[in-house]
Design an enzyme around this catalytic site. Structure first.
Site, PDB file in Angstrom:
ATOM      1  N   ALA A 156     -46.669  19.910   0.708  1.00  0.00           N
ATOM      2  CA  ALA A 156     -45.815  19.133   1.603  1.00  0.00           C
ATOM      3  C   ALA A 156     -44.385  19.624   1.480  1.00  0.00           C
ATOM      4  CB  ALA A 156     -45.907  17.654   1.235  1.00  0.00           C
ATOM      5  N   CYS A 157     -43.914  20.368   2.460  1.00  0.00           N
ATOM      6  CA  CYS A 157     -42.637  21.082   2.339  1.00  0.00           C
ATOM      7  C   CYS A 157     -41.749  20.848   3.554  1.00  0.00           C
ATOM      8  CB  CYS A 157     -42.891  22.581   2.169  1.00  0.00           C
ATOM      9  SG  CYS A 157     -44.105  22.968   0.886  1.00  0.00           S
ATOM     10  N   THR A 158     -40.518  21.347   3.479  1.00  0.00           N
ATOM     11  CA  THR A 158     -39.581  21.300   4.604  1.00  0.00           C
ATOM     12  C   THR A 158     -38.875  22.641   4.688  1.00  0.00           C
ATOM     13  OG1 THR A 158     -39.187  18.955   4.105  1.00  0.00           O
ATOM     14  CG2 THR A 158     -37.702  20.019   5.669  1.00  0.00           C
TER      15      THR A 158
ATOM     16  N   GLU B 235     -45.149  26.652   4.637  1.00  0.00           N
ATOM     17  CA  GLU B 235     -45.017  25.292   5.145  1.00  0.00           C
ATOM     18  C   GLU B 235     -46.403  24.855   5.605  1.00  0.00           C
ATOM     19  OE1 GLU B 235     -42.809  21.875   6.150  1.00  0.00           O
ATOM     20  OE2 GLU B 235     -41.999  23.724   5.311  1.00  0.00           O
TER      21      GLU B 235
END
Length: 489
Positions: A2-4, A95
Site C-alpha cells: 500500500a503505497c503513494t 505502486e
C-alpha cells in the site's frame, strides 16, 4: 504494498530535474526495515529465483551497478523498492494498484500454486519483490525500461497489479499492468506532476500513438484486441477519448476512504486555486491524474506531501475534534518503510546527476536526506542490516521516535519540526558544497569522493536524529500515566 507515488516532470520542478518519489508502505501490522545498498555487477545473480512466485529467470550478461533499497531480512525476497543505475536511470517498484473483475477475467493474474492433491507445482509471474533486480541493471533510459519490462511481463506475467515509474534526465514514464500479461504506459508531461494512491490512474490513452510512433504512449501488443474482445471499453460515444481508469480500474466504496482522499490531498496542495474554484471532494472518482502545478515543485514540498495526514482539515488523526478523524487513510501513515525519491539534475556533471533521497519509517516524524549514487558502498547507519531495534540504524531510530512521538503529537511536534528544518537546511548546504568540490575531483577519485560525502551526510544525520530521540523520549517519559507530581527531591 500500500503505497503513494508522485512524479514531477522536468519543467514542473524547481530546478529542471525530473523527480520521482514513492512511499513504500507495508501491509497493516507489518514493519519492514529497509537499507540503502549498492549492487556490484559481479554480485548480480545470473539465475534469479523469486521467493513468492518461485519463477526462475535467466538474466542478461553485463549488468550495470545500481543502488537500491532492499529489505534487511531477505528471507521474503529482495524487494529492491527504488534505485539508480550507472546510466542515471531510475525505477520504482511498485505502486500496488486496483483493477476489476472484467479485466482479471480476461487476463488472469499469474499466481503461484504449490504442488498438492497430486497436482504439480505451478510457478507464478513476477511482482514487486522482483522488478528492480531483474530490470534496473539492464536499461539505458526510461523509455527503454518500459519496453524491457513489457517483454518480461509478456513472457512471465505478474501475480498482482503494479504501477512502476521509469526515470532519466529528460523523461519519466509511468507503466501500469493490466491483468496478468498486459500493460499500458504513458510519458509524464514535462510541465506536469502525477499523483498515484494505489489506484489505476491513467485517465487518457491514445492507442493510435501506442501502436505507431510511441511518442507519449506505449502498451502491450495485444491490449487493444483484449479491450474489444472482452467488452472493456465503457465509452457511450466511441468518438470520446479512451479512459483506462474506466476500462481497467476499480470503483469500489473502499476507494473512497483508502485511495481517492490521498490524491485529493496532494492535488489540492499543488493546485489550491483550482480546487477552491471547482469544489472537488476527497471522494470524487474522476480526480485528475496529471496537472500543471500553480508554481514549480521543490524537493521539500514532495516530502511534505508524502508526509501528509490531512493537516488543517477535520480528517487529521491528530485533531482534537474527533468527529471525522481517521475517516480517511493518511499518506503519512505509521507503516511507511521508506520514502524513496530520486532527483536527476541536468546542471551538474554526469557522475553526480542522480541524488537518491530517503526518509525512513513514519514520514510525519522523520527527515529526508540525499546520497550520491556513484558509489561502491553505503554508510553503515543507512545501509546496515539490523533485524532488531537499535539506535545504530537510521530506520530503527526513526521508528522509535515515531512510536514515542505519536501519542504525544502536540507535545513533541515543535521538536520534530525543528529537527526537520535543521536537517533540511544542512543537507542542502552540504550537497551544494560537495557539488562545487566535485568539479576538481580526478576521474579515479570520484566514487571515493561521493562515498565520503555520503558518510558526512550520514554522520550529521545520525547526530541530529539521536538528539531528537533524546528530546522525544524525555517528553514522552514525563507524560507517562504512572507519573506523580510529588518526589523525594
Amino acid at each position: 504494498m500500500a503505497c503513494t507515488t508522485i512524479l514531477v516532470g522536468k519543467n514542473a520542478s524547481y530546478d529542471g530535474s525530473t523527480i520521482v518519489a514513492r512511499n513504500e508502505d507495508s501491509s497493516a501490522g507489518q514493519y519492514n526495515e529497509k537499507r540503502f545498498a549498492v549492487m556490484d555487477p559481479k554480485d548480480q545473480v545470473k539465475i534469479y529465483k523469486s521467493v513468492i512466485s518461485k519463477v526462475e529467470i535467466e538474466l542478461p550478461d553485463h549488468p550495470m551497478a545500481y543502488t537500491y533499497m532492499p529489505e534487511a531480512d531477505l528471507s521474503n525476497g529482495v524487494w529492491g523498492c527504488y534505485g539508480v543505475n550507472e546510466k542515471n536511470v531510475s525505477m520504482t517498484a511498485t505502486e500496488t494498484i486496483t483493477s476489476n473483475e472484467r479485466v482479471l477475467g480476461a487476463d488472469p493474474l499469474v499466481e503461484y500454486k504449490k504442488a498438492e492433491d497430486g497436482k504439480e507445482e505451478v510457478k507464478g509471474g513476477v511482482g514487486e519483490e522482483d522488478f528492480v533486480t531483474i530490470t534496473l541493471p539492464y536499461i539505458n533510459s526510461a523509455r527503454e525500461g518500459v519496453i524491457y519490462l513489457g517483454e518480461i511481463l509478456k513472457k512471465y506475467g505478474t501475480y498482482e497489479m503494479n504501477g512502476i515509474a521509469f526515470q532519466d534526465e529528460n523523461e519519466i514514464w509511468w507503466l501500469e499492468t493490466i491483468g496478468g500479461h498486459n500493460w499500458i504506459a504513458r510519458k509524464v508531461p514535462d510541465d506536469s506532476y502525477i499523483v498515484m494512491p494505489n489506484q489505476l490512474g491513467i485517465d487518457y490513452f491514445d492507442f493510435e500513438d501506442a501502436y505507431s510512433d510511441k511518442k507519449e504512449f506505449m502498451c502491450s501488443e495485444g491490449l487493444k484486441e483484449m479491450v474489444e474482445k472482452y467488452h472493456l471499453d465503457l465509452r457511450m460515444d466511441p468518438s470520446e477519448d479512451f479512459n483506462p481508469r474506466h476500462a481497467f480500474g476499480s470503483h469500489d466504496d473502499s476507494d473512497h476512504v483508502y485511495n481517492t482522499p490521498r490524491a485529493w490531498a496532494m492535488l489540492k496542495y499543488f493546485n489550491p486555486k483550482k480546487f477552491r474554484q471547482e469544489e472537488i471532494s476527497p471522494e470524487d472518482d474522476d480526480l485528475y491524474w496529471s496537472l500543471v502545478p500553480e508554481k514549480k515543485i521543490t524537493i521539500n514540498e514532495v516530502k511534505w506531501v508524502l508526509s501528509n495526514h490531512y493537516q488543517s482539515t477535520e480528517y487529521d488523526p491528530y485533531t482534537r475534534d474527533k468527529s471525522s478523524k481517521n475517516k480517511y487513510r493518511p499518506i503519512g501513515i505509521n507503516r511507511t518503510n521508506v520514502l524513496g525519491l530520486v532527483q536527476i539534475r541536468p546542471y551538474v556533471k554526469e557522475e553526480i546527476k542522480a541524488l537518491q533521497w530517503m526518509a525512513l519509517a513514519s514520514n510525519v516524524f522523520n527527515a529526508m536526506i540525499p546520497c550520491y549514487t556513484n558509489i561502491t558502498k553505503t554508510p553503515e547507519y543507512l545501509g546496515g542490516s539490523f533485524l532488531k531495534a537499535t539506535t545504530d540504524s537510521f530506520y530503527w531510530t526513526n521508528r522509535i521516535i515515531g512510536a514515542l512521538a505519536d501519542p504525544h503529537y502536540h507535545e513533541t511536534s515543535a521538536e520534530i519540526e525543528r529537527y526537520q528544518i535543521a536537517v533540511n537546511n544542512k543537507v542542502n548546504e552540504m550537497i551544494n558544497k560537495f557539488d562545487r568540490e566535485f568539479e576538481d575531483v580526478e576521474k579515479d577519485k570520484q566514487k571515493e569522493f561521493c562515498e565520503k560525502a555520503n558518510q558526512e551526510i550520514s554522520d550529521f544525520t545520525q547526530e541530529e536524529t539521536q538528539k531528537l530521540l533524546d528530546k522525544v523520549l524525555y517528553i514522552a517519559s514525563n507524560q507517562m500515566r504512572n507519573s506523580f507530581s510529588r518526589s523525594d527531591a
